[in-house]
Design a protein around this motif. Structure first.
Motif, short mmCIF file in Angstrom:
data_model
loop_
_atom_site.label_atom_id
_atom_site.label_comp_id
_atom_site.label_asym_id
_atom_site.label_seq_id
_atom_site.Cartn_x
_atom_site.Cartn_y
_atom_site.Cartn_z
N TYR A 196 0.83 -1.20 0.00
CA TYR A 196 0.00 0.00 0.00
C TYR A 196 0.87 1.25 0.00
CZ TYR A 196 -3.61 -3.34 1.34
OH TYR A 196 -4.47 -4.41 1.37
N HIS A 197 0.31 2.31 -0.59
CA HIS A 197 1.01 3.59 -0.66
C HIS A 197 0.67 4.42 0.56
CE1 HIS A 197 2.73 7.25 -2.01
NE2 HIS A 197 1.58 7.84 -2.36
N CYS A 198 1.68 4.90 1.27
CA CYS A 198 1.45 5.72 2.46
C CYS A 198 2.46 6.86 2.49
CB CYS A 198 1.53 4.88 3.74
SG CYS A 198 3.08 4.00 3.94
N VAL A 216 -0.47 -0.49 -4.40
CA VAL A 216 0.60 -0.23 -5.37
C VAL A 216 0.78 -1.49 -6.22
CG1 VAL A 216 3.04 0.35 -5.68
CG2 VAL A 216 1.75 1.35 -3.77
N ARG A 217 0.55 -1.37 -7.53
CA ARG A 217 0.70 -2.51 -8.43
C ARG A 217 2.07 -2.51 -9.11
NH1 ARG A 217 -4.58 -1.45 -11.92
NH2 ARG A 217 -3.74 0.65 -11.64
N ASP A 218 2.53 -1.34 -9.48
CA ASP A 218 3.83 -1.21 -10.15
C ASP A 218 4.51 0.04 -9.61
OD1 ASP A 218 6.03 -1.10 -11.74
OD2 ASP A 218 4.96 -1.27 -13.65
N ALA A 219 5.43 -0.16 -8.67
CA ALA A 219 6.07 0.98 -8.01
C ALA A 219 6.86 1.85 -8.98
CB ALA A 219 6.99 0.48 -6.89
N GLY A 223 8.85 9.18 -3.81
CA GLY A 223 7.83 8.36 -3.15
C GLY A 223 6.42 8.86 -3.27
N ARG A 224 6.17 9.89 -4.06
CA ARG A 224 4.82 10.40 -4.24
C ARG A 224 4.11 9.66 -5.38
NH1 ARG A 224 4.10 15.46 -1.80
NH2 ARG A 224 6.02 16.36 -0.96
N ALA A 225 2.77 9.75 -5.37
CA ALA A 225 2.00 9.11 -6.44
C ALA A 225 2.15 9.91 -7.73
CB ALA A 225 0.54 9.01 -6.05
N LEU A 250 -3.70 6.43 -7.68
CA LEU A 250 -3.08 5.89 -6.48
C LEU A 250 -3.13 6.94 -5.37
CD1 LEU A 250 -1.52 3.56 -5.12
CD2 LEU A 250 0.60 4.66 -5.93
N CYS A 251 -3.73 6.58 -4.24
CA CYS A 251 -3.85 7.49 -3.10
C CYS A 251 -3.14 6.88 -1.90
CB CYS A 251 -5.32 7.76 -2.77
SG CYS A 251 -6.27 8.41 -4.15
N THR A 252 -2.95 7.69 -0.86
CA THR A 252 -2.31 7.18 0.35
C THR A 252 -3.31 6.46 1.23
OG1 THR A 252 -2.72 9.24 1.56
CG2 THR A 252 -0.64 9.08 0.31
#
Length: 578
Positions: A273-275, A297-300, A308-310, A316-318
């Motif tokens: 997950y994106h945080c 997150v499917r593909d970083a 590290g931001r979307a 993609l959200c945090t």
């Protein structure tokens, strides 16, 4: 010594302004708080008598007048939400307040012009033939333009003043110092109460005794002073950079979850997950699980930037933003229960007509202005707060032998029930007033005063004030306790949004009652002639809705489960809860 050292550590004894050249501090608050106080004094001073102005000067029917005022109130309660989005995302708090102040002044000037320029409003009725000419399309649009500008301006001021004042104290530890915070909120709400009291007494009295021209000029002068004082202190304000809007973030969560709707969620330990950087919240909760697709997150490499931001917030959200939206959605059912009670609170048009038709004399030479009877609701709010905080809680704590408090949901339920009682009392008083009017042969003369004291309206005003104090204050506490601190701006606007929707619902309910009561050629319950109408039946309809709303609230409260203020604090408080 130890207490003094603690106070010094919290910054209570430190000067709020160490240098005359330093920006912010308490010296800026009189201009910020005073700006909103004068705005409320101006706008609240306009609304009480507006029913009489539209009926007598614009020759509107009762239902049309009520609809116009319901829509105006709805717009005024909704615009602070728009103002908050604009302030957070585009203009900033200072420019939003400044813009709102100027626009509100323009709206009041236009409204004043309708009272002094003969072409801006319909001519007076012909007394000999009792013929009244309706307002032209231009005159109605000109009037609505003034209402719209006042609502837009009030939204800009009310959306940002409280937060902008807090910004001035941020360098002095506003969030860390209970003393500074308590002093600020105390002065803010004291100014609010004082401004409303002055509006409902002095401004209303001037309108009733000196005419509409002078009566509308006074709010204009107040608003001019408000604008001038706010901009005079502009060199001393602290202005923070614009941050991202929570509203925008919530929209991005919904869009991202929809775009990723075909994504299959695994267990919480398998997905990535994106945080936020440094955040302690790395895994979303299982509640409203479909929203979790917004932060997977499917593909970083393609979805995240180097810092590290979307790369695309709409895909993609945090985790934090997803959980904030979940917290908001969780309180929506209980929030919706407050709307029916707000419908009862918004019934200002009909009590005003009741007061006009009753004996308002206190002495032989002085009578209370009809529009000033709503001041008793404000007095009831103040009495409730004092009695609850200074009498009930200390007495209950002494009897129990430990600190006692009443949970927010219990107080909300008490407010809804008292609102139900207020509608029952309103229906009873109106039935008696109508009976006296018919008995005295005044059924066809709604302008005549019946032999019944207007003090009979005090019980329903006090009950309505008690209901508002119990429910509205508890609502705000509930939202602030259940929503994350980052959502404090949303928490502060939820009550106003509910009042906005309540005004729209109130208009719909009134139109339905008017439509169905006229079926079969009968007289409408909501007649322009208050003696021919059946406003007592209308109040009973609202009482029935209030009782149904009470059942709905109890169901929502039970479904909500434990809340954050349910747990016992370290002092082992006793708490009443549903």
């Amino acid at each position: 010594m130890e207490d003094g050292r603690k106070e010094k550590e919290m910054g209570v004894e430190e000067p709020l302004l160490e240098s005359a050249h330093e920006k912010g501090g308490f010296r800026t608050l009189p201009f910020i708080i005073g700006n909103e106080a004068l705005e409320k004094m101006a706008t609240f001073g306009l609304s009480p008598n507006m029913t009489l102005y539209l009926i007598n000067e614009y020759h509107m029917q009762m239902t049309t007048t009520a609809n116009v005022l319901f829509m105006w109130s709805a717009a005024t309660n909704f615009m602070p939400l728009v103002g908050a989005v604009v302030a957070d995302s585009y203009l900033g708090k200072f420019h939003t307040i400044g813009f709102g102040s100027i626009v509100c002044l323009m709206g009041i000037i236009i409204l004043w012009s309708t009272a002094v320029i003969p072409q801006a409003s319909p001519p007076p009725c012909d007394q000999s033939s009792n013929v009244c000419i309706s307002a032209t399309t231009f005159q109605i649009m000109y009037l609505c333009l003034s209402f719209g500008l006042i609502s837009i301006g009030a939204g800009g001021i009310r959306s940002s003043s409280l937060a902008f004042g807090a910004d001035q104290l941020e360098k002095k530890g506003f969030h860390k110092s209970p003393g500074v915070k308590q002093s600020y909120f105390g002065w803010y709400y004291a100014s609010y109460t004082l401004s409303v009291l002055v509006a409902l007494t002095c401004v209303v009295y001037i309108q009733e005794n000196l005419g509409w021209g002078v009566g509308f000029a006074v709010p204009g002068v107040l608003m001019l002073v408000s604008v001038t004082s706010f901009f005079l202190a502009s060199p001393f304000y602290v202005r923070f950079k614009i941050s991202s809007s929570l509203i925008t973030g919530f929209v991005q969560v919904v869009v991202a979850a929809f775009r990723n709707r075909h994504l299959k969620l695994l267990d919480s330990t398998s997905d990535v997950y994106h945080c936020k950087n440094g955040s302690g919240l790395v895994i979303p909760s299982e509640k409203l699980r479909f929203l979790n697709k917004a932060c997977v997150v499917r593909d970083a490499e393609t979805e995240l930037t180097t810092d590290g931001r979307a790369a695309n917030p709409c895909r993609l959200c945090t985790v934090e933003r997803v959980e904030e939206l979940k917290a908001l959605l969780r309180v929506v059912p209980i929030w919706s229960s407050g709307m029916i009670m707000s419908i009862n609170l918004s019934q200002s048009t009909f009590p005003l007509l009741q007061a006009v038709s009753m004996d308002r004399h206190i002495t032989s030479s002085f009578e209370i202005p009809a529009a000033s009877f709503s001041v008793f609701m404000i007095v009831a709010v103040i009495l409730w707060v004092i009695l609850y905080d200074r009498v009930f809680l200390p007495l209950a704590s002494r009897i129990k032998g430990r600190p006692v408090r009443v949970s927010t949901r219990v107080r909300m339920g008490i407010g809804i029930f008292i609102s139900f009682l207020a509608m029952i009392v309103s229906a009873t008083v109106e039935a008696i007033r109508r009976f006296v009017a018919i008995k005295n042969g005044k059924v066809n003369n709604p302008q005549s005063v019946v032999a019944m004291s207007a003090l009979w309206l005090l019980p329903q005003n006090f009950l309505t004030g008690f209901a508002e104090a119990s429910n509205a204050i508890a609502q705000n506490e509930f939202y602030f306790s259940e929503l994350p601190r980052s959502m404090s701006s949303i928490a502060s606007t939820l009550l106003g949004i509910g009042m906005c929707l309540a005004n729209i619902l109130a208009s719909s309910i009134m139109n339905m009652v008017d439509y169905f009561s006229k079926q079969g050629g009968g007289q409408s319950w909501i007649s322009s002639n208050i003696n021919e109408g059946r406003f007592d039946y209308y109040y009973l309809v609202l009482a029935g809705l209030s009782m149904a709303n009470m059942m709905y609230f109890l169901g929502c409260s039970a479904a909500f489960g434990p809340s954050r203020d349910d747990g016992k604090p370290p002092e082992e408080e006793d708490e009443c809860d549903l």
